[in-house]
Design a protein around this motif. Structure first.
Motif, PDB file in Angstrom:
ATOM      1  N   ALA A  12     -21.321 -10.823 -60.866  1.00 51.19           N
ATOM      2  CA  ALA A  12     -19.933 -11.793 -60.836  1.00 51.19           C
ATOM      3  C   ALA A  12     -19.513 -10.893 -59.800  1.00 51.19           C
ATOM      4  CB  ALA A  12     -19.532 -12.358 -61.943  1.00 51.19           C
ATOM      5  N   ASP A  13     -19.920  -9.892 -59.483  1.00 49.88           N
ATOM      6  CA  ASP A  13     -18.372  -9.187 -59.604  1.00 49.88           C
ATOM      7  C   ASP A  13     -18.343  -8.569 -58.006  1.00 49.88           C
ATOM      8  OD1 ASP A  13     -16.040  -7.759 -59.577  1.00 49.88           O
ATOM      9  OD2 ASP A  13     -16.730  -5.686 -59.016  1.00 49.88           O
ATOM     10  N   THR A  14     -18.313  -9.822 -57.177  1.00 46.52           N
ATOM     11  CA  THR A  14     -18.921  -9.763 -55.381  1.00 46.52           C
ATOM     12  C   THR A  14     -16.846  -9.394 -54.464  1.00 46.52           C
ATOM     13  OG1 THR A  14     -18.515 -11.519 -55.720  1.00 46.52           O
ATOM     14  CG2 THR A  14     -20.746 -10.862 -55.971  1.00 46.52           C
ATOM     15  N   ALA A  15     -16.362  -9.329 -55.337  1.00 52.60           N
ATOM     16  CA  ALA A  15     -14.875  -8.624 -54.748  1.00 52.60           C
ATOM     17  C   ALA A  15     -14.941  -7.326 -53.604  1.00 52.60           C
ATOM     18  CB  ALA A  15     -13.571  -8.407 -56.021  1.00 52.60           C
ATOM     19  N   PRO A  16     -14.767  -7.500 -52.429  1.00 49.53           N
ATOM     20  CA  PRO A  16     -14.690  -6.489 -51.206  1.00 49.53           C
ATOM     21  C   PRO A  16     -13.893  -5.002 -51.759  1.00 49.53           C
ATOM     22  CG  PRO A  16     -12.871  -7.772 -50.516  1.00 49.53           C
ATOM     23  CD  PRO A  16     -14.121  -8.728 -52.348  1.00 49.53           C
ATOM     24  N   LEU A  17     -14.163  -4.346 -51.794  1.00 53.91           N
ATOM     25  CA  LEU A  17     -13.822  -3.204 -52.286  1.00 53.91           C
ATOM     26  C   LEU A  17     -12.418  -3.274 -50.858  1.00 53.91           C
ATOM     27  CD1 LEU A  17     -16.531  -0.442 -52.154  1.00 53.91           C
ATOM     28  CD2 LEU A  17     -15.083  -1.332 -54.145  1.00 53.91           C
ATOM     29  N   GLY A  18     -11.452  -2.195 -51.886  1.00 51.08           N
ATOM     30  CA  GLY A  18     -10.472  -2.170 -50.413  1.00 51.08           C
ATOM     31  C   GLY A  18      -9.827  -0.978 -49.446  1.00 51.08           C
ATOM     32  N   PRO A  19      -8.683  -0.930 -48.553  1.00 47.93           N
ATOM     33  CA  PRO A  19      -9.088  -0.112 -47.724  1.00 47.93           C
ATOM     34  C   PRO A  19      -9.457   1.617 -47.983  1.00 47.93           C
ATOM     35  CG  PRO A  19      -6.578  -1.709 -48.042  1.00 47.93           C
ATOM     36  CD  PRO A  19      -7.794  -1.948 -48.816  1.00 47.93           C
ATOM     37  N   GLU A  20      -8.831   1.999 -49.110  1.00 45.95           N
ATOM     38  CA  GLU A  20      -8.691   3.225 -49.127  1.00 45.95           C
ATOM     39  C   GLU A  20     -10.288   3.808 -50.347  1.00 45.95           C
ATOM     40  OE1 GLU A  20      -6.204   5.169 -49.085  1.00 45.95           O
ATOM     41  OE2 GLU A  20      -5.325   3.925 -47.889  1.00 45.95           O
ATOM     42  N   ASP A  21     -10.760   2.755 -50.971  1.00 42.73           N
ATOM     43  CA  ASP A  21     -12.278   3.078 -51.675  1.00 42.73           C
ATOM     44  C   ASP A  21     -13.397   3.642 -50.603  1.00 42.73           C
ATOM     45  OD1 ASP A  21     -12.905   3.319 -54.126  1.00 42.73           O
ATOM     46  OD2 ASP A  21     -13.615   1.586 -54.582  1.00 42.73           O
ATOM     47  N   ARG A  22     -12.895   2.508 -49.522  1.00 44.30           N
ATOM     48  CA  ARG A  22     -13.873   2.512 -48.163  1.00 44.30           C
ATOM     49  C   ARG A  22     -13.647   3.046 -47.464  1.00 44.30           C
ATOM     50  NH1 ARG A  22     -12.655  -2.739 -45.757  1.00 44.30           N
ATOM     51  NH2 ARG A  22     -13.917  -3.628 -47.677  1.00 44.30           N
ATOM     52  N   LYS A  23     -12.191   3.436 -47.222  1.00 41.26           N
ATOM     53  CA  LYS A  23     -12.111   5.221 -46.108  1.00 41.26           C
ATOM     54  C   LYS A  23     -12.612   6.061 -47.075  1.00 41.26           C
ATOM     55  CE  LYS A  23      -8.428   7.718 -44.587  1.00 41.26           C
ATOM     56  NZ  LYS A  23      -7.347   8.278 -44.321  1.00 41.26           N
ATOM     57  N   GLN A  24     -12.312   6.168 -48.373  1.00 43.73           N
ATOM     58  CA  GLN A  24     -13.537   7.292 -49.195  1.00 43.73           C
ATOM     59  C   GLN A  24     -15.378   7.204 -48.919  1.00 43.73           C
ATOM     60  OE1 GLN A  24     -12.724   7.170 -53.768  1.00 43.73           O
ATOM     61  NE2 GLN A  24     -13.416   8.955 -53.683  1.00 43.73           N
ATOM     62  N   ILE A  25     -16.087   6.410 -49.023  1.00 44.81           N
ATOM     63  CA  ILE A  25     -16.883   6.309 -48.896  1.00 44.81           C
ATOM     64  C   ILE A  25     -17.311   6.488 -47.851  1.00 44.81           C
ATOM     65  CG2 ILE A  25     -18.700   4.511 -48.760  1.00 44.81           C
ATOM     66  CD1 ILE A  25     -17.468   3.161 -51.276  1.00 44.81           C
ATOM     67  N   ASP A  26     -16.430   6.039 -46.947  1.00 42.77           N
ATOM     68  CA  ASP A  26     -17.270   6.418 -45.660  1.00 42.77           C
ATOM     69  C   ASP A  26     -17.595   8.177 -45.187  1.00 42.77           C
ATOM     70  OD1 ASP A  26     -16.919   3.682 -44.819  1.00 42.77           O
ATOM     71  OD2 ASP A  26     -14.942   3.415 -43.414  1.00 42.77           O
ATOM     72  N   LYS A  27     -17.034   8.697 -46.104  1.00 41.54           N
ATOM     73  CA  LYS A  27     -16.804   9.921 -45.691  1.00 41.54           C
ATOM     74  C   LYS A  27     -18.116  10.406 -46.656  1.00 41.54           C
ATOM     75  CE  LYS A  27     -12.494  10.637 -45.692  1.00 41.54           C
ATOM     76  NZ  LYS A  27     -10.821  11.440 -46.611  1.00 41.54           N
ATOM     77  N   VAL A  28     -19.132   9.788 -46.834  1.00 41.84           N
ATOM     78  CA  VAL A  28     -19.996  10.400 -47.961  1.00 41.84           C
ATOM     79  C   VAL A  28     -21.352   9.665 -47.382  1.00 41.84           C
ATOM     80  CG1 VAL A  28     -21.537   9.399 -49.906  1.00 41.84           C
ATOM     81  CG2 VAL A  28     -19.119   9.035 -50.148  1.00 41.84           C
ATOM     82  N   ARG A  29     -22.013  11.123 -46.997  1.00 37.80           N
ATOM     83  CA  ARG A  29     -23.472  11.173 -46.023  1.00 37.80           C
ATOM     84  C   ARG A  29     -24.197  10.564 -47.481  1.00 37.80           C
ATOM     85  NH1 ARG A  29     -24.374  15.403 -42.566  1.00 37.80           N
ATOM     86  NH2 ARG A  29     -26.885  15.481 -43.580  1.00 37.80           N
ATOM     87  N   PRO A  30     -25.391   9.704 -46.258  1.00 36.87           N
ATOM     88  CA  PRO A  30     -27.077   8.850 -47.160  1.00 36.87           C
ATOM     89  C   PRO A  30     -27.177  10.328 -48.455  1.00 36.87           C
ATOM     90  CG  PRO A  30     -27.050   9.290 -44.776  1.00 36.87           C
ATOM     91  CD  PRO A  30     -25.784   9.761 -45.204  1.00 36.87           C
ATOM     92  N   ILE A  31     -27.314   9.728 -49.372  1.00 30.25           N
ATOM     93  CA  ILE A  31     -27.700  10.321 -50.710  1.00 30.25           C
ATOM     94  C   ILE A  31     -28.960  10.402 -50.659  1.00 30.25           C
ATOM     95  CG2 ILE A  31     -28.053  10.117 -52.875  1.00 30.25           C
ATOM     96  CD1 ILE A  31     -25.528  10.398 -52.021  1.00 30.25           C
ATOM     97  N   PRO A  32     -30.433  11.014 -50.457  1.00 30.35           N
ATOM     98  CA  PRO A  32     -31.601  11.900 -50.828  1.00 30.35           C
ATOM     99  C   PRO A  32     -32.159  10.680 -51.873  1.00 30.35           C
ATOM    100  CG  PRO A  32     -30.208  13.226 -51.348  1.00 30.35           C
ATOM    101  CD  PRO A  32     -29.905  12.824 -51.425  1.00 30.35           C
ATOM    102  N   ARG A  33     -33.189  11.045 -51.631  1.00 24.33           N
ATOM    103  CA  ARG A  33     -34.728   9.962 -52.702  1.00 24.33           C
ATOM    104  C   ARG A  33     -34.364  10.325 -54.117  1.00 24.33           C
ATOM    105  NH1 ARG A  33     -37.739   5.755 -50.717  1.00 24.33           N
ATOM    106  NH2 ARG A  33     -37.942   7.551 -48.792  1.00 24.33           N
ATOM    107  N   ILE A  34     -33.626   9.889 -55.190  1.00 22.64           N
ATOM    108  CA  ILE A  34     -32.708  10.637 -57.022  1.00 22.64           C
ATOM    109  C   ILE A  34     -33.069   9.202 -57.599  1.00 22.64           C
ATOM    110  CG2 ILE A  34     -32.180  12.768 -55.892  1.00 22.64           C
ATOM    111  CD1 ILE A  34     -29.188  11.028 -56.461  1.00 22.64           C
TER     112      ILE A  34
END
Length: 425
Positions: A12-34
């Protein structure tokens, strides 16, 4: 709380992320197969962890969220192998937390990393846990960005080369000019910023990039897909056709000697390899909807939808926006470009009426001009090469600035009268 109600809440939790959270995530590289397993005590912690698992950068990873905390984890791993990463939430006091973790350590593989999410902001506890081999200690409440950042820091190698930004262009309807837009924007990025750009024509049967750039390479994207298991930077360089100093093309064969049916992940290795070699990778995606186009659009860093101002385009654009928002929950909405406006004798929907149901502001608007665009296509040149002052060139340049995150270049201010008397330092 049982797992069933937990799953209902997470869904049920489909609320979009806030701009600060999205900005933080944008810096993350793709995670390998773990493999990752989380054992939580509160929904407030379980929800952001579960939401992180839906992110496109976690597409290769396998994440499972369960309730029960450290005790549930200890019971589970007595009869099951431990994953690459275990995330544990605990509301225990610092004195009670360490003994619980010691019991868990008896049943965990020493090679597994452990992240503890506690409810006590205690520096001494943090130091003690790190000393005992815990990989990280976070204090609740946490965000999706916190979880993504921690996982990225653990499993993405230090000093890894930066990845280029992947940008997918797709038309809301066939014939609306999405490919032409993609080609001209690729040209603008390469010229404006002198940065390397790879343009990949993913329409293997009917691609036009080779024609628009007056190229006839012997090899291209078909060969790259056939050798996906061994593709690397060196091999990809041999397949690229040089269109300009900083612009390379991965051309489509544009032939019907065979069908081009692909698995959902068919283009992943190719796109990732291209991202290692160029700061910008533009993907010219055909107007189709199947497993591989869905995967390409869902995993791109940004999606640009080109639409003409009629009802069919509005319906399709709305479907695109709704679907991409759903399958890319941690990203912003796609960008919209209105093309072929003011076509003579054609009734059309105004820009305001078109964009209102989509909830988007158009990234740009381009007027219908078959003469200029037709001449450029027939001569194998970009609009900026045939008519540098054409209004569409300013739109292409604006899109290039937006997609690369660069601000518009300000024109130098003309010196005033007083400036002439200022002494230069």
């Amino acid at each position: 709380m049982g797992n069933k109600s937990m799953e209902q809440t997470l869904t049920a939790d489909t609320a979009p992320l806030g701009p600060e959270d999205r900005k933080q995530i944008d810096k993350v590289r793709p995670i390998p197969r773990i493999s990752i397993q989380a054992f939580c005590e509160t929904e407030a912690v379980a929800l952001p962890i579960d939401k992180a698992g839906t992110d496109r950068r976690m597409a290769k990873a396998h994440l499972k969220v369960q309730m029960g905390g450290i005790k549930a984890a200890t019971e589970h791993f007595q009869s099951a192998p431990t994953p690459n990463l275990v995330i544990l939430e605990s509301r225990l006091s610092p004195l009670d937390l360490v003994p619980e973790l010691e019991l868990l350590a008896d049943v965990c593989d020493p090679g597994s990393k452990v992240v503890v999410i506690g409810h006590h902001n205690d520096v001494a506890l943090y130091r003690d846990l790190i000393h005992r081999g815990i990989s990280e200690y976070l204090v609740a409440p946490i965000s999706v960005g916190d979880i993504m950042t921690v996982i990225g820091e653990m499993f993405v190698a230090d000093g890894a080369a930066p990845l280029g930004r992947s940008i997918a262009f797709v038309g809301a309807k066939g014939g609306v000019g999405s490919s032409t837009i993609a080609h001209n924007v690729a040209w603008s990025i390469s010229k404006l910023f002198s940065t390397d750009v790879v343009l990949a024509d993913l329409d293997l049967a009917f691609g036009t990039a080779n024609i628009n750039f007056d190229q006839d390479p012997a090899q291209g994207i078909a060969e790259a897909l056939q050798s996906a298991d061994r593709i690397d930077d060196v091999y990809l360089d041999r397949l690229l056709a040089q269109c300009a100093e900083h612009l390379s093309l991965l051309a489509a064969p544009s032939m019907l000697d065979r069908t081009y049916d692909f698995d959902g992940d068919a283009f992943n290795a190719l796109i990732e390899t291209a991202q290692h070699g160029a700061p910008a990778v533009l993907l010219d995606v055909p107007h189709a909807w199947n497993e591989w186009t869905r995967t390409v659009l869902s995993r791109a860093d940004q999606v640009v939808i080109t639409a003409a101002p009629d009802l069919a385009n509005l319906r399709n654009a709305k479907n695109f926006v709704d679907t991409l928002t759903k399958i890319r929950p941690n990203d912003g909405p796609p960008l919209l470009l209105l093309n072929q406006l003011a076509m003579p004798k054609r009734p059309e929907i105004s820009a305001a009426e078109f964009t209102e149901p989509l909830g988007l502001e158009p990234l740009g608007e381009i007027q219908f001009d078959p003469g200029v665009f037709g001449n450029a296509a027939n001569s194998g040149r970009m609009i900026a090469e045939t008519d540098a002052k054409h209004p569409s060139v300013a739109v292409f340049n604006h899109i290039a600035h937006v997609l690369t995150g660069r601000g518009e270049v300000k024109k130098p201010k003309k010196p005033g009268l007083l400036d002439r008397f200022r002494v230069k330092s």
